[in-house]
Design a protein around this motif. Structure first.
Motif, mmCIF file in Angstrom:
data_model
loop_
_atom_site.group_PDB
_atom_site.id
_atom_site.type_symbol
_atom_site.label_atom_id
_atom_site.label_comp_id
_atom_site.label_asym_id
_atom_site.label_seq_id
_atom_site.Cartn_x
_atom_site.Cartn_y
_atom_site.Cartn_z
ATOM 1 N N ALA A 217 0.860 -1.180 0.000
ATOM 2 C CA ALA A 217 0.000 0.000 0.000
ATOM 3 C C ALA A 217 0.893 1.225 0.000
ATOM 4 O O ALA A 217 1.803 1.346 0.831
ATOM 5 C CB ALA A 217 -0.923 0.008 1.217
ATOM 6 N N ALA A 218 0.663 2.140 -0.954
ATOM 7 C CA ALA A 218 1.519 3.317 -1.084
ATOM 8 C C ALA A 218 0.802 4.361 -1.913
ATOM 9 O O ALA A 218 -0.235 4.097 -2.517
ATOM 10 C CB ALA A 218 2.853 2.945 -1.739
ATOM 11 N N ARG A 219 1.372 5.560 -1.965
ATOM 12 C CA ARG A 219 0.852 6.586 -2.857
ATOM 13 C C ARG A 219 1.064 6.137 -4.303
ATOM 14 O O ARG A 219 2.012 5.396 -4.593
ATOM 15 C CB ARG A 219 1.542 7.921 -2.597
ATOM 16 N N PRO A 220 0.183 6.560 -5.220
ATOM 17 C CA PRO A 220 0.243 6.041 -6.593
ATOM 18 C C PRO A 220 1.609 6.183 -7.263
ATOM 19 O O PRO A 220 2.103 5.226 -7.866
ATOM 20 C CB PRO A 220 -0.828 6.863 -7.320
ATOM 21 N N ALA A 221 2.233 7.358 -7.168
ATOM 22 C CA ALA A 221 3.514 7.562 -7.844
ATOM 23 C C ALA A 221 4.596 6.656 -7.272
ATOM 24 O O ALA A 221 5.423 6.110 -8.011
ATOM 25 C CB ALA A 221 3.934 9.036 -7.733
ATOM 26 N N GLU A 222 4.582 6.491 -5.948
ATOM 27 C CA GLU A 222 5.571 5.621 -5.307
ATOM 28 C C GLU A 222 5.358 4.167 -5.706
ATOM 29 O O GLU A 222 6.309 3.444 -6.017
ATOM 30 C CB GLU A 222 5.470 5.769 -3.792
ATOM 31 N N LEU A 223 4.098 3.725 -5.711
ATOM 32 C CA LEU A 223 3.800 2.336 -6.067
ATOM 33 C C LEU A 223 4.204 2.050 -7.504
ATOM 34 O O LEU A 223 4.806 1.011 -7.794
ATOM 35 C CB LEU A 223 2.305 2.075 -5.878
ATOM 36 N N PHE A 224 3.905 2.971 -8.422
ATOM 37 C CA PHE A 224 4.211 2.745 -9.825
ATOM 38 C C PHE A 224 5.712 2.711 -10.070
ATOM 39 O O PHE A 224 6.206 1.884 -10.843
ATOM 40 C CB PHE A 224 3.570 3.838 -10.681
ATOM 41 N N ALA A 225 6.442 3.614 -9.410
ATOM 42 C CA ALA A 225 7.889 3.713 -9.652
ATOM 43 C C ALA A 225 8.678 2.647 -8.904
ATOM 44 O O ALA A 225 9.695 2.162 -9.410
ATOM 45 C CB ALA A 225 8.394 5.101 -9.242
ATOM 46 N N LEU A 226 8.208 2.257 -7.711
ATOM 47 C CA LEU A 226 8.970 1.329 -6.872
ATOM 48 C C LEU A 226 8.061 0.284 -6.229
ATOM 49 O O LEU A 226 7.862 0.297 -5.005
ATOM 50 C CB LEU A 226 9.726 2.098 -5.783
ATOM 51 N N PRO A 227 7.479 -0.600 -7.024
ATOM 52 C CA PRO A 227 6.720 -1.690 -6.399
ATOM 53 C C PRO A 227 7.632 -2.477 -5.464
ATOM 54 O O PRO A 227 8.803 -2.716 -5.781
ATOM 55 C CB PRO A 227 6.245 -2.521 -7.592
ATOM 56 N N GLY A 228 7.088 -2.866 -4.328
ATOM 57 C CA GLY A 228 7.914 -3.500 -3.307
ATOM 58 C C GLY A 228 8.100 -4.988 -3.470
ATOM 59 O O GLY A 228 8.905 -5.598 -2.766
ATOM 60 N N ASN A 229 7.367 -5.599 -4.383
ATOM 61 C CA ASN A 229 7.473 -7.041 -4.593
ATOM 62 C C ASN A 229 6.930 -7.364 -5.981
ATOM 63 O O ASN A 229 6.303 -6.519 -6.640
ATOM 64 C CB ASN A 229 6.714 -7.806 -3.496
ATOM 65 N N ALA A 230 7.170 -8.594 -6.425
ATOM 66 C CA ALA A 230 6.767 -8.977 -7.772
ATOM 67 C C ALA A 230 5.250 -8.988 -7.937
ATOM 68 O O ALA A 230 4.738 -8.664 -9.006
ATOM 69 C CB ALA A 230 7.349 -10.350 -8.111
ATOM 70 N N ALA A 231 4.516 -9.345 -6.877
ATOM 71 C CA ALA A 231 3.053 -9.372 -6.973
ATOM 72 C C ALA A 231 2.511 -7.975 -7.242
ATOM 73 O O ALA A 231 1.619 -7.788 -8.074
ATOM 74 C CB ALA A 231 2.449 -9.944 -5.695
ATOM 75 N N ALA A 232 3.028 -6.969 -6.535
ATOM 76 C CA ALA A 232 2.582 -5.596 -6.763
ATOM 77 C C ALA A 232 2.962 -5.137 -8.169
ATOM 78 O O ALA A 232 2.154 -4.527 -8.875
ATOM 79 C CB ALA A 232 3.180 -4.667 -5.716
ATOM 80 N N ALA A 233 4.178 -5.424 -8.608
ATOM 81 C CA ALA A 233 4.624 -5.025 -9.942
ATOM 82 C C ALA A 233 3.751 -5.655 -11.023
ATOM 83 O O ALA A 233 3.367 -5.003 -11.999
ATOM 84 C CB ALA A 233 6.086 -5.425 -10.141
#
Length: 357
Positions: A217-233
């Motif tokens: 769970a993160a802000r949209p720009a952070e999630l898009f640029a730096l997914p924290g794991n392969a499932a999120a990516a």
């Protein structure tokens, strides 16, 4: 604040949600992104009280909700199919909850009218109050469903893929309207969707649901640029993911050996993610110095207006996507069935420990 703690929900042998914990802050628009069958709607139904968890707790502003009847939770629900009463006009659909709610129903006709007209004005439906709901557009029906929920002043509004039944142009317009309405009301929205674009546009925060849990769970720009794991990516539909095993400081994949941007344990499985728009193409043997690369066969291209997609297939059968922004095109003219080198800056790659799904 809405807080979910250790939520588990099973249907026979199928575990829809497993020890899920998540917090939704007050006065925020939170988008919940997940694939079909990931448990998004189940989670909303547990919060609303249509179902109960097998384990775990649901809290809202310090009050435990699990076990509390639906009509006493102070939670609004906007259904995907809108669930309007076809025999009632717009006004009576919206006023229904004020007249018939279990706690403190309104008996004053003037108060019902004032509150109903105020919320219709808020959602842009003033002047439509006497229309039949079958005589208005899909976007207007969606706003009636939202107004019917908001008029009762819930503390949290749950939206179950509310834009899924709308066409593309109307969906884009309703994104803007939903955000504006939420901000004017100051109420928390939890909006579930299977569209990564919709989630990134709508959410002040985006949570990714996969394998029965919130994986990031993160802000949209952070999630898009730096997914924290392969499932999120993978759920963002913007990253190519190559699986392999660590050998001598590199990731040995089905398409070759790729340099790791950071050390990982020798012999362990890992995954590398490279975003669609950070890959360049050239002929084999012409890779610029300092660039990592792998080979793949060009399969097809797809024109999308401002962007174009190029599809490649690796020797081990994996599909790779590359995005070209046509305002600054960078890809060469390619021939279907021909092998190319797909190269990228080492810093563009993300690596995650563990085997891929």
């Amino acid at each position: 604040m809405l807080r979910l703690s250790g939520i588990t929900r099973r249907y026979g042998d199928v575990c829809a949600l497993e020890r899920l914990s998540f917090e939704v802050p007050d006065n925020r628009y939170v988008a919940l992104l997940g694939a079909s069958g990931s448990g998004k709607t189940t989670l909303l139904r547990l919060i609303a009280g249509f179902e109960e968890p097998d384990a775990g707790q649901v809290w809202l502003e310090g009050k435990r909700l699990d076990g509390v009847p639906t009509h006493e939770r102070d939670v609004g629900f906007v259904f995907q199919n809108f669930a309007l009463f076809p025999h009632l006009n717009v006004f009576d659909n919206v006023a229904y909850g004020l007249r018939h709610r279990a706690r403190n129903p309104l008996g004053s006709a003037s108060e019902i009218r004032d509150r109903t007209m105020a919320i219709l004005d808020l959602v842009g439906l003033k002047g439509f109050e006497r229309r039949a709901v079958g005589a208005i557009s899909g976007g207007q029906r969606q706003r009636v469903a939202l107004a019917r929920t908001l008029v009762t002043e819930p503390r949290v509004v749950l939206l179950d893929e509310p834009l899924g039944a709308l066409d593309a142009n109307l969906r884009a317009r309703m994104c803007e309207e939903l955000r504006a309405i939420r901000e004017r009301q100051g109420v928390t929205f939890l909006h579930v969707t299977g569209s990564e674009t919709e989630a990134l546009v709508m959410g002040d925060e985006v949570a990714v649901l996969a394998e029965g849990r919130i994986v990031q769970a993160a802000r949209p720009a952070e999630l898009f640029a730096l997914p924290g794991n392969a499932a999120a990516a993978r759920h963002l539909n913007a990253w190519n993911i190559l699986s392999g095993r660590v050998r001598d400081g590199a990731l040995l994949t089905g398409t070759g050996s790729l340099a790791l941007p950071r050390p990982l344990p020798e012999g362990k499985p890992a995954q590398m993610a490279v975003r669609f728009d950070q890959i360049d193409i050239c002929a084999p043997g012409q890779v610029p110095p300092g660039r990592d690369h792998f080979s793949a066969r060009y399969v097809a291209g797809e024109f999308n207006g401002a962007t174009a997609l190029a599809f490649f297939q690796t020797d081990d059968g994996q599909l790779i996507q590359v995005t070209d922004h046509l305002s600054a095109p960078r890809l060469p003219v390619m021939t279907e069935g021909t092998d190319y080198a797909l190269h990228f800056a080492p810093g563009a790659a993300l690596v995650f420990e563990g085997a891929g799904a």
